[in-house]
Design a protein around this motif. Sequence first.
Motif, mmCIF file in Angstrom:
data_model
loop_
_atom_site.group_PDB
_atom_site.id
_atom_site.type_symbol
_atom_site.label_atom_id
_atom_site.label_comp_id
_atom_site.label_asym_id
_atom_site.label_seq_id
_atom_site.Cartn_x
_atom_site.Cartn_y
_atom_site.Cartn_z
ATOM 1 N N LEU A 39 1.066 4.246 -2.780
ATOM 2 C CA LEU A 39 1.025 5.591 -2.495
ATOM 3 C C LEU A 39 2.079 6.454 -2.743
ATOM 4 O O LEU A 39 1.915 7.593 -3.717
ATOM 5 N N MET B 200 0.765 -1.142 0.074
ATOM 6 C CA MET B 200 -0.017 0.038 0.002
ATOM 7 C C MET B 200 0.836 1.290 0.002
ATOM 8 O O MET B 200 0.679 2.272 -0.614
ATOM 9 N N LEU C 43 -5.943 4.968 -2.464
ATOM 10 C CA LEU C 43 -6.118 3.819 -1.302
ATOM 11 C C LEU C 43 -7.099 2.810 -1.665
ATOM 12 O O LEU C 43 -7.123 1.529 -1.325
#
Lengths: 259, 259
Positions: free
Chosen positions: A141, A137, A159
């Motif tokens: 990002l 994750m 997200l």
Amino acid sequence: MCQLLGMNCNVPTDICFSFEGFSARGGKTDDHSDGWGIAFFEGKGCRMFLDAQPSVASPVAEFVRSYAIHSTHVIAHIRKATQGEVALHNCHPFRRELWGQYWVFAHNGNLPNFEPENMGFYQAVGDTDSEKAFCMMLETLRSHFPHGKPDVKELYFVLQEITAVIAKVGIFNYLLSDGIHFFAYCSTKLSYIVRQAPFAAAHLIDQDMTVDFREVTTERDRVAVIATTPLTDNEVWTQIQPGELLVFQDGLPMKYAFS
Amino acid sequence: MCQLLGMNCNVPTDICFSFEGFSARGGKTDDHSDGWGIAFFEGKGCRMFLDAQPSVASPVAEFVRSYAIHSTHVIAHIRKATQGEVALHNCHPFRRELWGQYWVFAHNGNLPNFEPENMGFYQAVGDTDSEKAFCMMLETLRSHFPHGKPDVKELYFVLQEITAVIAKVGIFNYLLSDGIHFFAYCSTKLSYIVRQAPFAAAHLIDQDMTVDFREVTTERDRVAVIATTPLTDNEVWTQIQPGELLVFQDGLPMKYAFS
């Protein structure tokens, strides 16, 4: 599997009451006894307590139950190991730095055979599917926003996208925060309650313990508590819908839709 | 400025005795009262306690003094702020992940106007020169060894090189560890002692407290304690030479020379 506890509020609040009931599930009222952890944001700083011992028996957990730490963003976890041995390096929450901020993550669920590829920067220290998912994750990002943190709406959509990819692999309830925003994703099971004026008394499910919030709050306080299953038996908790990503701010849940 | 305390040993050992004397310097026997922190490696895992309160008054420090945590690699710090406000996010030690391992760093000194450039990945969360220097060191190690951790000798030379660059800016005593290797650099002031059989009794300088190590050790134990200034008054501490980088392993100091 595991259980999650989160708190987001508009003024720094202690989590002693909720943590009392939650930590009882780590070996007393439930069997999530393969370690535990809790992270408290204090401004840009972040304080973490972790232990591979069951939360009902851990001296560190006893300290956290008795010492009122005030925070606006808290993430806690009790573990029932599915992947990775019972050890400190596999205890949630996990923490990394992104864009000059600490990010904290805890997961409830199981991602069988999860081996993300092309991990340029973040690598898991432990052996859990959870830490690998967290690294993926952050990697996503970072590559989407290489120049710094975007506004919350942009962040939310990216997200949501990466969450949907990971959630296809298995059960993926999580809490994620950088001390400014607080994300809660429900894959199968996650509830929350918002406490605000007029306050009332609340009674724990896992311990015979009551707190009358009228005595410990001011009229403008607002506190959201998020948990795998409700912690109190005399309040109405809201079940987050499976597939729903909420972002809490100042104790209020929000979500965004493409417009 | 600040003070450093480190411990490296061949078997997991508690640091209660040394931390008792060291933490007294955070407001009682000395004025390093702008926060403190301690990191304990347990295998690949790492447990940290930090507080912006003086170590003599902090309930978290009281807990650490009373609860024997066993570890082979420990780094502690008491702060007297030179750069950056008194706040949790400016408390040492700092921690980041590199090559799938946690790295922990604490600094004693001052690096005036230190603003490293070309920081691709690691960014400081707080405002200290110390955290910036740590980020620069990790950035350098990562770019030198993009495919993973090299052997200790290669690591040592690159660390020595980047240390020399930073030490030109100001005072730069530090402790650095990934839970496997333990580096100690003396810019101006840093001492150590190696305790091994035959053990004897040691008496603290900062508290009237004695431990007879014969009663709490086995014959094969070896423990190195590293500190800004000696912690005991009846043992012989070795002053590390300014400009010298040592790497401790199993309680023994080593250094490398180009051959």
